[in-house]
Design a protein around this motif. Structure first.
Motif, PDB file in Angstrom:
ATOM      1  N   ALA A 309       0.823  -1.206   0.000  1.00  0.00           N
ATOM      2  CA  ALA A 309       0.000   0.000   0.000  1.00  0.00           C
ATOM      3  C   ALA A 309       0.859   1.258   0.000  1.00  0.00           C
ATOM      4  CB  ALA A 309      -0.931   0.000   1.204  1.00  0.00           C
ATOM      5  N   ILE A 310       1.937   1.243   0.773  1.00  0.00           N
ATOM      6  CA  ILE A 310       2.825   2.403   0.826  1.00  0.00           C
ATOM      7  C   ILE A 310       3.414   2.680  -0.556  1.00  0.00           C
ATOM      8  CG2 ILE A 310       5.000   3.278   1.770  1.00  0.00           C
ATOM      9  CD1 ILE A 310       4.344   1.733   4.355  1.00  0.00           C
ATOM     10  N   CYS A 311       3.843   1.607  -1.237  1.00  0.00           N
ATOM     11  CA  CYS A 311       4.390   1.772  -2.587  1.00  0.00           C
ATOM     12  C   CYS A 311       3.342   2.377  -3.529  1.00  0.00           C
ATOM     13  CB  CYS A 311       4.863   0.428  -3.132  1.00  0.00           C
ATOM     14  SG  CYS A 311       6.284  -0.272  -2.251  1.00  0.00           S
ATOM     15  N   CYS A 312       2.118   1.880  -3.424  1.00  0.00           N
ATOM     16  CA  CYS A 312       1.047   2.399  -4.287  1.00  0.00           C
ATOM     17  C   CYS A 312       0.731   3.850  -3.968  1.00  0.00           C
ATOM     18  CB  CYS A 312      -0.206   1.537  -4.137  1.00  0.00           C
ATOM     19  SG  CYS A 312      -0.032  -0.126  -4.816  1.00  0.00           S
ATOM     20  N   MET A 313       0.750   4.212  -2.690  1.00  0.00           N
ATOM     21  CA  MET A 313       0.515   5.607  -2.311  1.00  0.00           C
ATOM     22  C   MET A 313       1.573   6.511  -2.911  1.00  0.00           C
ATOM     23  SD  MET A 313      -0.895   6.066   1.583  1.00  0.00           S
ATOM     24  CE  MET A 313       0.220   4.942   2.412  1.00  0.00           C
ATOM     25  N   GLU A 314       2.824   6.062  -2.837  1.00  0.00           N
ATOM     26  CA  GLU A 314       3.917   6.875  -3.375  1.00  0.00           C
ATOM     27  C   GLU A 314       3.785   7.046  -4.880  1.00  0.00           C
ATOM     28  OE1 GLU A 314       5.998   8.592  -1.756  1.00  0.00           O
ATOM     29  OE2 GLU A 314       5.658   7.816   0.271  1.00  0.00           O
ATOM     30  N   GLU A 315       3.179   6.069  -5.542  1.00  0.00           N
ATOM     31  CA  GLU A 315       2.949   6.164  -6.988  1.00  0.00           C
ATOM     32  C   GLU A 315       1.597   6.789  -7.305  1.00  0.00           C
ATOM     33  OE1 GLU A 315       5.599   2.453  -8.691  1.00  0.00           O
ATOM     34  OE2 GLU A 315       3.493   2.091  -8.261  1.00  0.00           O
ATOM     35  N   ASN A 316       0.907   7.241  -6.250  1.00  0.00           N
ATOM     36  CA  ASN A 316      -0.393   7.911  -6.372  1.00  0.00           C
ATOM     37  C   ASN A 316      -1.483   6.998  -6.934  1.00  0.00           C
ATOM     38  OD1 ASN A 316      -1.612  10.341  -5.610  1.00  0.00           O
ATOM     39  ND2 ASN A 316      -1.815  10.991  -7.735  1.00  0.00           N
ATOM     40  N   ASP A 317      -1.317   5.700  -6.723  1.00  0.00           N
ATOM     41  CA  ASP A 317      -2.370   4.746  -7.090  1.00  0.00           C
ATOM     42  C   ASP A 317      -3.212   4.508  -5.834  1.00  0.00           C
ATOM     43  OD1 ASP A 317      -4.008   2.728  -7.951  1.00  0.00           O
ATOM     44  OD2 ASP A 317      -2.407   1.456  -8.745  1.00  0.00           O
ATOM     45  N   LEU A 318      -4.067   5.482  -5.517  1.00  0.00           N
ATOM     46  CA  LEU A 318      -4.793   5.459  -4.256  1.00  0.00           C
ATOM     47  C   LEU A 318      -5.827   4.330  -4.156  1.00  0.00           C
ATOM     48  CD1 LEU A 318      -5.270   9.273  -3.569  1.00  0.00           C
ATOM     49  CD2 LEU A 318      -3.366   7.767  -2.987  1.00  0.00           C
ATOM     50  N   PRO A 319      -6.579   4.014  -5.218  1.00  0.00           N
ATOM     51  CA  PRO A 319      -7.544   2.903  -5.102  1.00  0.00           C
ATOM     52  C   PRO A 319      -6.877   1.581  -4.732  1.00  0.00           C
ATOM     53  CG  PRO A 319      -8.029   4.230  -7.033  1.00  0.00           C
ATOM     54  CD  PRO A 319      -6.715   4.706  -6.514  1.00  0.00           C
ATOM     55  N   LYS A 320      -5.736   1.297  -5.353  1.00  0.00           N
ATOM     56  CA  LYS A 320      -5.061   0.033  -5.048  1.00  0.00           C
ATOM     57  C   LYS A 320      -4.456   0.084  -3.641  1.00  0.00           C
ATOM     58  CE  LYS A 320      -3.310  -2.311  -8.377  1.00  0.00           C
ATOM     59  NZ  LYS A 320      -2.482  -2.822  -9.494  1.00  0.00           N
ATOM     60  N   ALA A 321      -3.920   1.249  -3.260  1.00  0.00           N
ATOM     61  CA  ALA A 321      -3.364   1.395  -1.912  1.00  0.00           C
ATOM     62  C   ALA A 321      -4.443   1.152  -0.865  1.00  0.00           C
ATOM     63  CB  ALA A 321      -2.762   2.788  -1.741  1.00  0.00           C
ATOM     64  N   LYS A 322      -5.625   1.726  -1.102  1.00  0.00           N
ATOM     65  CA  LYS A 322      -6.733   1.543  -0.154  1.00  0.00           C
ATOM     66  C   LYS A 322      -7.142   0.073  -0.073  1.00  0.00           C
ATOM     67  CE  LYS A 322     -10.064   4.569  -0.153  1.00  0.00           C
ATOM     68  NZ  LYS A 322     -11.305   5.314  -0.494  1.00  0.00           N
ATOM     69  N   LYS A 323      -7.175  -0.599  -1.215  1.00  0.00           N
ATOM     70  CA  LYS A 323      -7.553  -2.014  -1.235  1.00  0.00           C
ATOM     71  C   LYS A 323      -6.578  -2.834  -0.397  1.00  0.00           C
ATOM     72  CE  LYS A 323      -6.375  -4.772  -4.547  1.00  0.00           C
ATOM     73  NZ  LYS A 323      -6.197  -5.457  -5.857  1.00  0.00           N
ATOM     74  N   TYR A 324      -5.280  -2.564  -0.551  1.00  0.00           N
ATOM     75  CA  TYR A 324      -4.281  -3.310   0.217  1.00  0.00           C
ATOM     76  C   TYR A 324      -4.393  -3.010   1.707  1.00  0.00           C
ATOM     77  CZ  TYR A 324      -1.833  -4.739  -4.069  1.00  0.00           C
ATOM     78  OH  TYR A 324      -1.486  -5.303  -5.276  1.00  0.00           O
ATOM     79  N   LEU A 325      -4.633  -1.753   2.046  1.00  0.00           N
ATOM     80  CA  LEU A 325      -4.734  -1.386   3.461  1.00  0.00           C
ATOM     81  C   LEU A 325      -5.966  -2.003   4.107  1.00  0.00           C
ATOM     82  CD1 LEU A 325      -3.622   2.351   3.422  1.00  0.00           C
ATOM     83  CD2 LEU A 325      -2.393   0.409   4.417  1.00  0.00           C
TER      84      LEU A 325
END
Length: 381
Positions: A309-325
């Motif tokens: 999720a942290i990696c996705c947040m840094e890449e601004n892929d918020l939907p995927k980051a939220k899914k992982y979290l």
């Protein structure tokens, strides 16, 4: 904790030999001054003997136990407490365990300091102190307070070693120390501790071990097998963790890659590779490593999903980051690190009210969480 010296609040007073403590006929030695805890309302340098209470004497004795265990009269003070409060150890141990459970760290630490001063050779107290510092370190590390966590790890290790050095040997000291070493990625020491635990309990019957004891024996053997089967006591593995932790990520990555060449199916190694890459801000490569960890036995953990999720947040892929979290939170519902990250996503999405609710939830679990407090302050909530 309060930075002032607690001993500054203690007076030493000589009492006459007709004074009795605790209404039990416990005579006071008039030649030895007793520590007396001053009242909060007392002005500096003032003391009213007429208002002295027995509780002030007992509180003074407890302060000496915690902060001056080398006092020349400590044996006399211990004997007074033992006679005045025969159940002191049991009551304070229960209180310390409860305070630890509630993460009232400072009070729990003071209670354990009292217990060690009261009976410095009591192995259960030494082992409980180790477990306390171990748990406190875990809490601080979850909240990003790495230096504080490392300091409490050092304290925990000190008391684990004391417990393991006891004669006769205490099996639980080695069992609990094994888990401590696992978290330190020191698999060689962990394996040694679990093997010692099994050796110390090998002659005990199932009935004498009980259900909990049998669980521990089985768990110890499982972990030994995992370490052996995955070659986790390899020098490259330990070196990689130490180097990445100390900020030498490039060297750490060399070590973990050397390990993975011979052990490609160990999820912990792929996690460590991803962790090092993420710290170097190589988010796409880090994601691939974490995704590989998820496919391996044991790798589907809340921490793995949180790192993804942290990696996705840094890449601004918020939907995927939220899914992982959300997946991570379903596996570890009280993990404040995960909850804080959901707060950051809400901020990135332009939803400060939702973000505030996440950070406030963090504070419900840990009122001293510095990250949540800082974010709420920035949001003026």
């Amino acid at each position: 904790m309060n930075p002032s010296n607690p001993l500054d609040t203690v007076y030493f007073i000589n009492f006459s030999d007709d004074v009795k403590l605790s209404g039990k006929g416990i005579h006071i030695d008039p030649t030895i001054p007793l520590p007396v805890q001053k009242k909060d309302k007392d002005a500096p340098g003032t003391f009213n003997m007429k208002e002295l209470t027995e509780e002030q004497i007992l509180a003074g004795l407890l302060t000496i136990m915690a902060y001056d265990s080398d006092n020349k009269n400590i044996l006399y003070y211990r004997s007074l407490l033992k006679n005045a409060r025969p159940n002191l150890k049991k009551e304070m141990t229960e209180a310390a365990i409860l305070k630890t459970k509630n993460e009232d760290w400072d009070m729990a630490e003071e209670l354990y300091a009292v217990l060690r001063g009261y009976d410095p050779e009591d192995v259960p107290t030494i082992l409980n102190s180790a477990l306390f510092f171990d748990q406190r370190a875990d809490s601080y590390r979850r909240n990003g307070l790495i230096e504080d966590a490392d300091a409490y790890d050092d304290e925990a290790l000190h008391f684990y070693k004391m417990a393991m050095d006891n004669e006769p040997a205490v099996p639980d000291a080695f069992f609990n120390s094994g888990f401590f070493y696992l978290k330190q990625y020191n698999f060689a020491e962990a394996k040694s501790c679990f093997e010692t635990y099994l050796a110390l309990t090998c002659d005990e019957t199932d009935d004498s071990m009980g259900e909990n004891g049998l669980y521990k024996k089985n768990r110890a053997q499982q972990l030994i097998n995992q370490i052996n089967n995955r070659n986790m006591d390899d020098d490259h593995f330990r070196a990689a963790h130490k180097l990445i932790t100390n900020g030498e990520e490039e060297k750490g990555l060399e070590e973990i890659r050397a390990y993975l060449q011979k052990n490609p199916d160990v999820w912990n190694a792929w996690f460590m590779l991803g962790w090092g890459l993420r710290r170097l801000e190589r988010y796409e490569d880090a994601k691939k490593a974490f995704e590989k960890a998820l496919t391996l036995d044991g790798g589907e953990t809340a921490d793995t999903y949180n790192e993804l999720a942290i990696c996705c947040m840094e890449e601004n892929d918020l939907p995927k980051a939220k899914k992982y979290l959300e997946k991570a939170l379903s596996m570890d519902s009280e993990n404040t690190k995960i909850i804080s990250n959901l707060g950051y996503i809400a901020l990135k999405e332009g939803n400060p009210a939702l973000a505030a609710s996440y950070f406030q939830t963090v504070l419900e679990y840990d009122p001293n969480d510095k990250i949540a407090l800082a974010e709420l302050k920035n949001m003026d909530v």
